[in-house]
Scaffold this motif. Structure first.
Motif, PDB file in Angstrom:
ATOM      1  N   THR A  74       0.790  -1.269  -0.061  1.00  0.00           N
ATOM      2  CA  THR A  74      -0.050  -0.099  -0.511  1.00  0.00           C
ATOM      3  C   THR A  74       0.808   1.199   0.274  1.00  0.00           C
ATOM      4  OG1 THR A  74      -1.489  -1.042   1.346  1.00  0.00           O
ATOM      5  CG2 THR A  74      -1.552   1.137   1.581  1.00  0.00           C
ATOM      6  N   LEU A  75       2.147   0.807   0.672  1.00  0.00           N
ATOM      7  CA  LEU A  75       2.750   2.235   1.274  1.00  0.00           C
ATOM      8  C   LEU A  75       3.243   2.695  -0.472  1.00  0.00           C
ATOM      9  CD1 LEU A  75       4.114   2.245   4.719  1.00  0.00           C
ATOM     10  CD2 LEU A  75       2.773   3.031   3.449  1.00  0.00           C
ATOM     11  N   ALA A  76       4.153   0.882  -1.004  1.00  0.00           N
ATOM     12  CA  ALA A  76       4.553   1.467  -2.365  1.00  0.00           C
ATOM     13  C   ALA A  76       3.750   2.548  -3.273  1.00  0.00           C
ATOM     14  CB  ALA A  76       4.945   0.248  -2.884  1.00  0.00           C
ATOM     15  N   ARG A  82       2.605   9.101  -6.238  1.00  0.00           N
ATOM     16  CA  ARG A  82       2.326  10.507  -5.668  1.00  0.00           C
ATOM     17  C   ARG A  82       4.285  10.684  -6.960  1.00  0.00           C
ATOM     18  NH1 ARG A  82      -1.874  13.057  -3.659  1.00  0.00           N
ATOM     19  NH2 ARG A  82      -1.861  11.583  -1.947  1.00  0.00           N
ATOM     20  N   ASN A  83       5.013  10.304  -6.960  1.00  0.00           N
ATOM     21  CA  ASN A  83       5.857  10.140  -8.698  1.00  0.00           C
ATOM     22  C   ASN A  83       6.884  11.103  -7.127  1.00  0.00           C
ATOM     23  OD1 ASN A  83       5.728   9.852 -10.652  1.00  0.00           O
ATOM     24  ND2 ASN A  83       4.105  11.997 -10.944  1.00  0.00           N
ATOM     25  N   TRP A  84       7.350   9.805  -5.534  1.00  0.00           N
ATOM     26  CA  TRP A  84       7.918  10.382  -4.653  1.00  0.00           C
ATOM     27  C   TRP A  84       9.334  10.013  -5.061  1.00  0.00           C
ATOM     28  CZ3 TRP A  84       4.507  10.906  -0.017  1.00  0.00           C
ATOM     29  CH2 TRP A  84       3.959  12.179   0.130  1.00  0.00           C
ATOM     30  N   SER A  86      10.636   6.012  -7.996  1.00  0.00           N
ATOM     31  CA  SER A  86      10.321   5.126  -8.920  1.00  0.00           C
ATOM     32  C   SER A  86       9.527   3.602  -8.778  1.00  0.00           C
ATOM     33  CB  SER A  86      11.785   4.606  -9.692  1.00  0.00           C
ATOM     34  OG  SER A  86      12.214   4.093  -9.459  1.00  0.00           O
ATOM     35  N   ALA A  87       8.996   3.687  -9.393  1.00  0.00           N
ATOM     36  CA  ALA A  87       8.371   1.963  -8.547  1.00  0.00           C
ATOM     37  C   ALA A  87       9.430   0.685  -7.927  1.00  0.00           C
ATOM     38  CB  ALA A  87       7.444   1.255 -10.312  1.00  0.00           C
ATOM     39  N   ASP A  88      10.439   0.485  -9.568  1.00  0.00           N
ATOM     40  CA  ASP A  88      11.690  -0.098  -9.291  1.00  0.00           C
ATOM     41  C   ASP A  88      12.132   0.292  -7.643  1.00  0.00           C
ATOM     42  OD1 ASP A  88      11.384  -1.922 -11.208  1.00  0.00           O
ATOM     43  OD2 ASP A  88      13.557  -0.332 -12.125  1.00  0.00           O
ATOM     44  N   ARG A  89      12.211   2.075  -7.167  1.00  0.00           N
ATOM     45  CA  ARG A  89      13.436   2.193  -5.959  1.00  0.00           C
ATOM     46  C   ARG A  89      12.058   1.679  -4.812  1.00  0.00           C
ATOM     47  NH1 ARG A  89      17.112   2.967  -2.518  1.00  0.00           N
ATOM     48  NH2 ARG A  89      16.932   4.722  -1.250  1.00  0.00           N
ATOM     49  N   ALA A  90      10.939   1.506  -4.426  1.00  0.00           N
ATOM     50  CA  ALA A  90      10.107   1.643  -3.882  1.00  0.00           C
ATOM     51  C   ALA A  90      10.059   0.259  -4.560  1.00  0.00           C
ATOM     52  CB  ALA A  90       8.395   1.608  -4.626  1.00  0.00           C
ATOM     53  N   ASP A  91       9.989  -0.489  -4.954  1.00  0.00           N
ATOM     54  CA  ASP A  91      10.029  -2.672  -4.184  1.00  0.00           C
ATOM     55  C   ASP A  91      10.446  -2.604  -3.726  1.00  0.00           C
ATOM     56  OD1 ASP A  91       7.339  -2.477  -5.845  1.00  0.00           O
ATOM     57  OD2 ASP A  91       8.325  -2.676  -8.016  1.00  0.00           O
ATOM     58  N   ARG A  92      12.444  -1.792  -4.226  1.00  0.00           N
ATOM     59  CA  ARG A  92      13.385  -2.755  -3.176  1.00  0.00           C
ATOM     60  C   ARG A  92      13.707  -2.055  -1.625  1.00  0.00           C
ATOM     61  NH1 ARG A  92      15.814  -1.040  -7.727  1.00  0.00           N
ATOM     62  NH2 ARG A  92      16.699   1.482  -7.656  1.00  0.00           N
ATOM     63  N   ILE A  93      12.909  -1.031  -1.640  1.00  0.00           N
ATOM     64  CA  ILE A  93      12.844  -0.901  -0.368  1.00  0.00           C
ATOM     65  C   ILE A  93      11.600  -1.595   0.535  1.00  0.00           C
ATOM     66  CG2 ILE A  93      11.750   1.288   1.455  1.00  0.00           C
ATOM     67  CD1 ILE A  93      13.420   3.362  -0.548  1.00  0.00           C
ATOM     68  N   THR A  94      10.460  -1.358  -0.506  1.00  0.00           N
ATOM     69  CA  THR A  94       9.436  -2.968   0.633  1.00  0.00           C
ATOM     70  C   THR A  94       9.918  -4.042   1.037  1.00  0.00           C
ATOM     71  OG1 THR A  94       8.299  -1.361  -0.739  1.00  0.00           O
ATOM     72  CG2 THR A  94       7.799  -3.104  -0.244  1.00  0.00           C
ATOM     73  N   ILE A  95      10.797  -4.341  -0.662  1.00  0.00           N
ATOM     74  CA  ILE A  95      11.475  -5.670   0.266  1.00  0.00           C
ATOM     75  C   ILE A  95      12.243  -5.443   1.530  1.00  0.00           C
ATOM     76  CG2 ILE A  95      12.907  -7.815  -0.826  1.00  0.00           C
ATOM     77  CD1 ILE A  95      11.822  -7.179  -3.344  1.00  0.00           C
TER      78      ILE A  95
END
Length: 148
Positions: A74-76, A82-84, A86-95
């Protein structure tokens, strides 16, 4: 009012979020692990549901891990929308965040609860070499042993 497993399962399967929240907050409700998981699948994106579940001491570790994963997703999605990030960066942080949370959840798990957590991690593809190594480096030998 005491609610049997079958009624709880029906509410978890088809009930609205408000009904699920009432079920979670009812100390006399008898929820099977699959009912907890179904509530997470259907309503885990809602903060009220997550908060009500996460304060429960007897919530199965596998369900707690599923809630953490739902929150991470949900947070990712939010930060990407919000374009804060990238999808790849958000995925890495999420994992990374999910793995750290899993180690914390596993630290409080024992016996069947640990086995249920490891089974959940396997089924969802979260039981990775990285997570197992993190468990070992965190001195979480119970998770390491159960994973092997």
């Amino acid at each position: 009012i005491a609610l049997p497993v079958s009624v709880c399962a029906a509410i978890a399967e088809v009930g609205c979020a408000a009904a699920a929240l009432e079920l979670i907050e009812n100390p006399h409700a008898e929820l099977a692990p699959f009912s907890w998981d179904r509530i997470v699948e259907r309503h885990g994106h809602l903060a009220a549901i997550r908060e009500a579940m996460l304060v429960l001491d007897d919530l199965p570790s596998a369900t707690r891990a599923a809630l953490v994963a739902k929150l991470s997703e949900t947070l990712a999605q939010f930060v990407v929308a919000r374009n804060w990030l990238s999808a790849d960066r958000a995925d890495r942080i999420t994992i990374e965040a999910r793995d750290r949370s899993t180690i914390n959840i596993a630290a409080r798990s024992r016996g069947e609860d640990m086995q249920g957590l490891v089974h959940h991690l396997r089924v969802t593809g979260q039981l990775t070499a990285g997570l197992i190594l993190r468990a070992l480096l965190s001195s979480n030998l119970d998770l390491f042993d159960a994973a092997l």
